[in-house]
Design a protein around this motif. Structure first.
Motif, short mmCIF file in Angstrom:
data_model
loop_
_atom_site.label_atom_id
_atom_site.label_comp_id
_atom_site.label_asym_id
_atom_site.label_seq_id
_atom_site.Cartn_x
_atom_site.Cartn_y
_atom_site.Cartn_z
N PHE A 88 -43.68 87.75 -22.10
CA PHE A 88 -42.39 87.11 -22.34
C PHE A 88 -41.74 86.69 -21.02
CE2 PHE A 88 -37.77 87.32 -22.64
CZ PHE A 88 -37.51 86.53 -23.75
N LEU A 89 -41.74 87.60 -20.05
CA LEU A 89 -41.08 87.27 -18.77
C LEU A 89 -41.87 86.25 -17.96
CD1 LEU A 89 -39.50 90.63 -17.59
CD2 LEU A 89 -38.39 88.63 -18.60
N LEU A 90 -43.18 86.25 -18.08
CA LEU A 90 -43.94 85.19 -17.42
C LEU A 90 -43.51 83.82 -17.94
CD1 LEU A 90 -47.56 86.69 -17.31
CD2 LEU A 90 -46.12 86.13 -15.33
N ALA A 91 -43.31 83.73 -19.25
CA ALA A 91 -42.89 82.46 -19.84
C ALA A 91 -41.46 82.12 -19.44
CB ALA A 91 -43.02 82.52 -21.36
N LEU A 92 -40.56 83.09 -19.52
CA LEU A 92 -39.17 82.83 -19.15
C LEU A 92 -39.06 82.40 -17.69
CD1 LEU A 92 -36.10 82.93 -19.66
CD2 LEU A 92 -36.17 85.37 -19.09
N HIS A 93 -39.74 83.12 -16.82
CA HIS A 93 -39.63 82.83 -15.38
C HIS A 93 -40.34 81.55 -14.98
CE1 HIS A 93 -38.76 87.38 -14.55
NE2 HIS A 93 -37.76 86.76 -15.17
N ALA A 94 -41.18 81.02 -15.87
CA ALA A 94 -41.82 79.73 -15.61
C ALA A 94 -40.99 78.55 -16.11
CB ALA A 94 -43.21 79.70 -16.26
N ALA A 95 -39.91 78.83 -16.83
CA ALA A 95 -39.07 77.75 -17.35
C ALA A 95 -38.51 76.92 -16.20
CB ALA A 95 -37.93 78.32 -18.19
N PRO A 96 -38.47 75.60 -16.35
CA PRO A 96 -38.02 74.74 -15.24
C PRO A 96 -36.54 74.94 -14.91
CG PRO A 96 -38.42 73.45 -17.23
CD PRO A 96 -38.91 74.82 -17.51
N VAL A 97 -36.30 75.32 -13.67
CA VAL A 97 -34.94 75.61 -13.23
C VAL A 97 -34.05 74.37 -13.29
CG1 VAL A 97 -33.56 76.28 -11.21
CG2 VAL A 97 -35.60 77.60 -11.84
N ALA A 98 -34.60 73.21 -12.92
CA ALA A 98 -33.79 71.99 -12.93
C ALA A 98 -33.29 71.68 -14.34
CB ALA A 98 -34.61 70.82 -12.38
N ALA A 99 -34.14 71.89 -15.34
CA ALA A 99 -33.72 71.64 -16.72
C ALA A 99 -32.64 72.63 -17.15
CB ALA A 99 -34.93 71.73 -17.65
N ALA A 100 -32.76 73.86 -16.70
CA ALA A 100 -31.73 74.86 -17.02
C ALA A 100 -30.40 74.49 -16.37
CB ALA A 100 -32.19 76.24 -16.57
N ARG A 101 -30.47 74.04 -15.13
CA ARG A 101 -29.23 73.64 -14.44
C ARG A 101 -28.54 72.49 -15.17
NH1 ARG A 101 -28.34 75.80 -9.43
NH2 ARG A 101 -30.09 76.81 -8.37
N ARG A 102 -29.33 71.55 -15.68
CA ARG A 102 -28.74 70.41 -16.41
C ARG A 102 -28.01 70.88 -17.66
NH1 ARG A 102 -33.68 67.84 -14.98
NH2 ARG A 102 -34.53 68.18 -17.08
N ARG A 103 -28.35 72.06 -18.15
CA ARG A 103 -27.71 72.60 -19.35
C ARG A 103 -26.63 73.63 -19.01
NH1 ARG A 103 -32.71 70.83 -20.32
NH2 ARG A 103 -33.14 69.88 -22.36
N GLY A 104 -26.23 73.64 -17.76
CA GLY A 104 -25.08 74.45 -17.36
C GLY A 104 -25.39 75.82 -16.80
N VAL A 105 -26.67 76.14 -16.59
CA VAL A 105 -27.04 77.44 -16.05
C VAL A 105 -27.02 77.38 -14.53
CG1 VAL A 105 -28.76 79.28 -16.01
CG2 VAL A 105 -28.49 77.87 -18.05
N GLY A 106 -26.35 78.33 -13.91
CA GLY A 106 -26.29 78.37 -12.46
C GLY A 106 -26.47 79.79 -11.95
N PRO A 107 -26.19 80.02 -10.69
CA PRO A 107 -26.28 81.38 -10.14
C PRO A 107 -25.17 82.26 -10.67
CG PRO A 107 -25.39 79.89 -8.51
CD PRO A 107 -25.79 79.04 -9.68
N MET A 108 -25.31 83.56 -10.50
CA MET A 108 -24.29 84.51 -10.92
C MET A 108 -23.93 85.38 -9.71
SD MET A 108 -24.34 87.25 -14.07
CE MET A 108 -24.35 85.95 -15.32
N PRO A 109 -22.90 84.99 -8.98
CA PRO A 109 -22.53 85.74 -7.77
C PRO A 109 -22.16 87.19 -8.11
CG PRO A 109 -21.40 83.61 -7.85
CD PRO A 109 -22.02 83.82 -9.19
N LEU A 110 -22.58 88.11 -7.24
CA LEU A 110 -22.23 89.51 -7.43
C LEU A 110 -20.81 89.78 -6.93
CD1 LEU A 110 -25.51 91.22 -6.21
CD2 LEU A 110 -24.62 91.22 -8.54
#
Length: 241
Positions: A88-110
Motif C-alpha cells: 500500500f505504501l509503495l503505491a501511495l509514495h509513488a503517486a505523482p507529487v505534481a498531480a497532488a499539488r494541483r489538487r491542493g496538497v502541500g507540505p505540513m509545517p511542524l
C-alpha cells in the motif's frame, strides 16, 4: 444515523449502515475536509486497498460523506498484513507529487515553536534538530497507526483518515509499522517496502515525535490528562526509541 465517535478534527456518524458522514469539529477543519473530496477520487484508484472517497453533501453546515470502509482496527498485526501495508505504501509514495499539488496538497509545517514552549524535556532540542532538514518530496498519509489501518480475518481491508495527507518525508508513514508493531509484521513490512537503514533511522525520529502532537492537542482542548499521557509518551520514546 448512528454516532461513530470524534477524532481530533471531525465527528463521524454512520448513515443507513453504509455511509460515513463527517462534520468538522472546529472552523479551520472545513477546508481540509473539502480538500479530501478533491484528492481522494484521484488517489483511490492508485492504491491497492480501499480508502474513503468522500463527497460534499451539505455546504452549510459542512458535511462530507463516503462509503463505509470495511474492517476494524487491527489488534494483532501479522506478517500478511505487514506485506499488504508495504504494498500500500509503495503505491501511495509513488503517486505523482505534481498531480497532488494541483489538487491542493502541500507540505505540513511542524509547530516547532510550540513544541519548544510546551514540551520542555531533556533531549528535545536534539530531536527537533534531527527533524529539521528531512526530505519533503513524497505524498504521505501522515497519521498511520492502529486506528487508521483496518483489517478482518487476518488481512487488511482498508486504510482511513487522510486528513493529514501532505507532501513530506516518506519515513513518517513507516514509523508505526517499524517501531510499534509485532516483529513478524514489522519484518514483512520492511522486506516488502524495501526499508533501508537510513529510512529506518528517519522513521524512528518520526516515531519519537508522535506523542508531542498529543501534548499540544491536550493543551488545545484543555484536557490535562491527555497532555500528561502525551508527555509520558514523549519521555518514554526519547529513552527507548
Amino acid at each position: 444515523m448512528t454516532y461513530l465517535g470524534e477524532g481530533w478534527d471531525s465527528t463521524a456518524f454512520l448513515v443507513d449502515g453504509r455511509w460515513v458522514e463527517r462534520r468538522p469539529r472546529r472552523p479551520g477543519i472545513g477546508p481540509q475536509l473539502v480538500r479530501e473530496t478533491v484528492v481522494m477520487p484521484w488517489l483511490a484508484p492508485l492504491l491497492p486497498l480501499p480508502v474513503p472517497v468522500p463527497e460534499v453533501v451539505s455546504e452549510e453546515p459542512l458535511v462530507v460523506r463516503h462509503e463505509l470502509v470495511p474492517g476494524e482496527e487491527i489488534t494483532s498485526p501479522n506478517a500478511v498484513q505487514g506485506r499488504q501495508l508495504g504494498e500500500f505504501l509503495l503505491a501511495l509514495h509513488a503517486a505523482p507529487v505534481a498531480a497532488a499539488r494541483r489538487r491542493g496538497v502541500g507540505p505540513m509545517p511542524l509547530p516547532v515553536d510550540r513544541f519548544r514552549a510546551e514540551v520542555r524535556v531533556p533531549g528535545a532540542e536534539e530531536l527537533l534538530a534531527a527533524i529539521d532538514g528531512l526530505p519533503a518530496d513524497t505524498l504521505v498519509h501522515g497519521d498511520l497507526g492502529t486506528e487508521h489501518v483496518l483489517g478482518r480475518d487476518g488481512v487488511l481491508t482498508g486504510v482511513i483518515d487522510f486528513g493529514d495527507l501532505h507532501i513530506g518525508d516518506a519515513a513518517i508513514d513507516l514509523a508505526w509499522a517499524l517501531h510499534s508493531t509485532p516483529p513478524e509484521f514489522a519484518r514483512a513490512f520492511a522486506e516488502t517496502y524495501g526499508v533501508t537503514p537510513e529510512l529506518r533511522e528517519r522513521a524512528l525520529t518520526w516515531h519519537r515525535l508522535g506523542p508531542w502532537h498529543e501534548v499540544l492537542h491536550g493543551n488545545d482542548i484543555g484536557d490535562r490528562k491527555l497532555a500528561e499521557v502525551g508527555l509520558a509518551g514523549v519521555l518514554e520514546r526519547l529513552r527507548t526509541g
